[in-house]
Design a protein around this motif. Structure first.
Motif, mmCIF file in Angstrom:
data_model
loop_
_atom_site.group_PDB
_atom_site.id
_atom_site.type_symbol
_atom_site.label_atom_id
_atom_site.label_comp_id
_atom_site.label_asym_id
_atom_site.label_seq_id
_atom_site.Cartn_x
_atom_site.Cartn_y
_atom_site.Cartn_z
ATOM 1 N N ARG A 179 -2.502 -8.898 -26.099
ATOM 2 C CA ARG A 179 -3.928 -9.259 -26.179
ATOM 3 C C ARG A 179 -4.671 -8.300 -27.088
ATOM 4 N N PRO A 180 -5.711 -8.812 -27.767
ATOM 5 C CA PRO A 180 -6.526 -7.890 -28.558
ATOM 6 C C PRO A 180 -7.298 -6.929 -27.650
ATOM 7 N N SER A 181 -7.810 -5.848 -28.229
ATOM 8 C CA SER A 181 -8.569 -4.885 -27.423
ATOM 9 C C SER A 181 -9.841 -5.538 -26.902
ATOM 10 N N ASN A 182 -10.338 -5.014 -25.814
ATOM 11 C CA ASN A 182 -11.566 -5.496 -25.167
ATOM 12 C C ASN A 182 -11.435 -6.876 -24.515
ATOM 13 N N GLU A 207 -5.066 2.063 -15.685
ATOM 14 C CA GLU A 207 -6.078 2.934 -16.270
ATOM 15 C C GLU A 207 -5.444 4.290 -16.611
ATOM 16 N N ALA A 208 -4.635 4.800 -15.684
ATOM 17 C CA ALA A 208 -3.961 6.083 -15.917
ATOM 18 C C ALA A 208 -2.987 5.976 -17.094
ATOM 19 N N ASP A 209 -2.390 4.812 -17.257
ATOM 20 C CA ASP A 209 -1.457 4.588 -18.378
ATOM 21 C C ASP A 209 -2.208 4.336 -19.685
ATOM 22 N N ASN A 210 -3.544 4.336 -19.592
ATOM 23 C CA ASN A 210 -4.352 4.173 -20.796
ATOM 24 C C ASN A 210 -4.261 2.798 -21.444
ATOM 25 N N VAL A 211 -4.011 1.771 -20.664
ATOM 26 C CA VAL A 211 -3.949 0.426 -21.256
ATOM 27 C C VAL A 211 -5.181 -0.411 -20.913
ATOM 28 N N VAL A 212 -5.949 0.023 -19.903
ATOM 29 C CA VAL A 212 -7.226 -0.643 -19.636
ATOM 30 C C VAL A 212 -8.302 0.425 -19.448
ATOM 31 N N TYR A 213 -9.556 0.013 -19.621
ATOM 32 C CA TYR A 213 -10.652 0.913 -19.266
ATOM 33 C C TYR A 213 -11.636 0.155 -18.407
ATOM 34 N N LYS A 214 -12.314 0.925 -17.538
ATOM 35 C CA LYS A 214 -13.265 0.332 -16.600
ATOM 36 C C LYS A 214 -14.666 0.742 -16.995
ATOM 37 N N VAL A 215 -15.566 -0.211 -16.953
ATOM 38 C CA VAL A 215 -16.965 0.114 -17.213
ATOM 39 C C VAL A 215 -17.657 0.156 -15.860
ATOM 40 N N GLN A 216 -18.441 1.195 -15.615
ATOM 41 C CA GLN A 216 -19.097 1.317 -14.314
ATOM 42 C C GLN A 216 -19.900 0.067 -14.002
ATOM 43 N N GLY A 217 -19.524 -0.588 -12.927
ATOM 44 C CA GLY A 217 -20.218 -1.796 -12.507
ATOM 45 C C GLY A 217 -20.084 -2.954 -13.482
ATOM 46 N N VAL A 244 -7.619 -1.747 -23.581
ATOM 47 C CA VAL A 244 -7.926 -0.781 -24.637
ATOM 48 C C VAL A 244 -7.222 -1.237 -25.906
ATOM 49 N N GLU A 245 -7.572 -0.616 -27.003
ATOM 50 C CA GLU A 245 -6.919 -0.926 -28.266
ATOM 51 C C GLU A 245 -5.417 -0.736 -28.052
ATOM 52 N N PRO A 246 -4.610 -1.760 -28.368
ATOM 53 C CA PRO A 246 -3.188 -1.592 -28.105
ATOM 54 C C PRO A 246 -2.645 -0.484 -28.989
ATOM 55 N N GLY A 247 -1.843 0.354 -28.445
ATOM 56 C CA GLY A 247 -1.292 1.418 -29.258
ATOM 57 C C GLY A 247 -0.860 2.568 -28.402
ATOM 58 N N ILE A 248 0.010 3.379 -28.950
ATOM 59 C CA ILE A 248 0.516 4.518 -28.217
ATOM 60 C C ILE A 248 -0.151 5.746 -28.790
ATOM 61 N N VAL A 249 -0.848 6.449 -27.929
ATOM 62 C CA VAL A 249 -1.583 7.612 -28.396
ATOM 63 C C VAL A 249 -0.681 8.826 -28.256
#
Ligand code: 16G
Length: 244
Positions: free
Chosen positions: A31-34, A62-72, A78-83
């Motif tokens: 999937r694309p980011s966002n 979230e810990a694996d850095n593949v999704v991010y949560k917005v408060q409420g 997240v942007e696909p990729g390995i950091v």
């Protein structure tokens, strides 16, 4: 499918980890980011799990850095990729940290004589015996990186007898007692050669992140030098900078 059911039964990991993977496969992979991840309530219904389990699964993503949560405001990819960070890690560790399964295809492994550059990097005389291992490295079966490791042969006697299809750092550590503690790295962008394009299954002239690493053990010995070509569409380098 039957196959999936069987795999699921053999999988002895906690339930939230299985759900983490199921969410990854369905809503994140490719999937694309966002992209929006459905709300907990929906996921709980879909995967027949409690909200607590879903929350744990999302927490792991979230810990694996593949999704991010917005408060409420929901959960997004997240942007696909390995950091890659400034930590000394192995390919296998980087991929596992993203919740994916690392694997390798050995393209070449042989004893050879150090060429000029390898001898300079490893501080051995030109022509010294070395071991060269060239691998295509994959994550969940997808090509990610092309890598060539060179090690002074004196450090890895009988290397032919070792199983080198898994983590090479594991082999260095557990078979030879060589523990990488720090590395010198040079990073540069490159355009992939036609042969490398084919192996990495990317479009012609795709960019890659080239990292040349010289790895030292605690005694200051140069235990490997590696040239890695990371797919430019998959890898990012992240590091903190400080004022002196
Ligand atoms: C990483 C290292 C590379 C090392 C390899 C071992 C960088 C820039 N390079 O790709 O030097 O040989 O990991 O990975 O991080 P393995 O233990 O999974 O085989």
């Amino acid at each position: 499918s039957d196959d999936e059911d069987r795999r699921d039964q053999e999988d002895t990991r906690p339930k939230y980890m299985k759900i983490r993977d199921a969410i990854y496969r369905k809503y994140i992979a490719g999937r694309p980011s966002n992209s929006v991840i459905p709300p907990e309530r929906k996921l709980a219904e879909e995967f027949k799990a409690s909200r607590v389990t879903i929350r744990k699964a999302i927490g792991k993503l979230e810990a694996d850095n593949v999704v991010y949560k917005v408060q409420g405001g929901g959960t997004y990819t997240v942007e696909p990729g390995i950091v890659k960070s400034l930590k000394l890690t192995s390919f296998s560790e980087d991929i596992r940290a993203r919740g994916m399964v690392p694997s390798s295809r050995v393209l070449l492994h042989e004893r050879a004589q150090a060429d000029r550059e390898a001898s300079w990097r490893l501080k051995v005389s030109p022509g010294a015996d070395v071991y060269i291992l060239r691998r295509l490295r994959l994550a969940d079966g997808e090509p990610m990186c092309l890598e060539e490791v060179t090690v002074p042969l004196e450090y890895v006697p009988d290397i032919e007898k070792q199983n080198i299809t898994g983590s090479f750092y594991d082999v260095l550590q557990h078979k030879y007692g060589l523990l990488p503690v720090w590395a010198d790295q040079v990073v540069s962008p490159v355009v992939l050669e036609p042969g490398d394009v084919k192996l990495l299954q990317v479009a012609p002239y795709s960019p890659a992140l080239k990292i040349v690493r010289v790895t030292f053990d605690a005694k200051g010995r140069r235990i490997e030098t590696t040239t890695s070509l990371y797919r430019g569409d998959k890898y990012m380098l992240h590091y903190a900078v400080k004022r002196d």
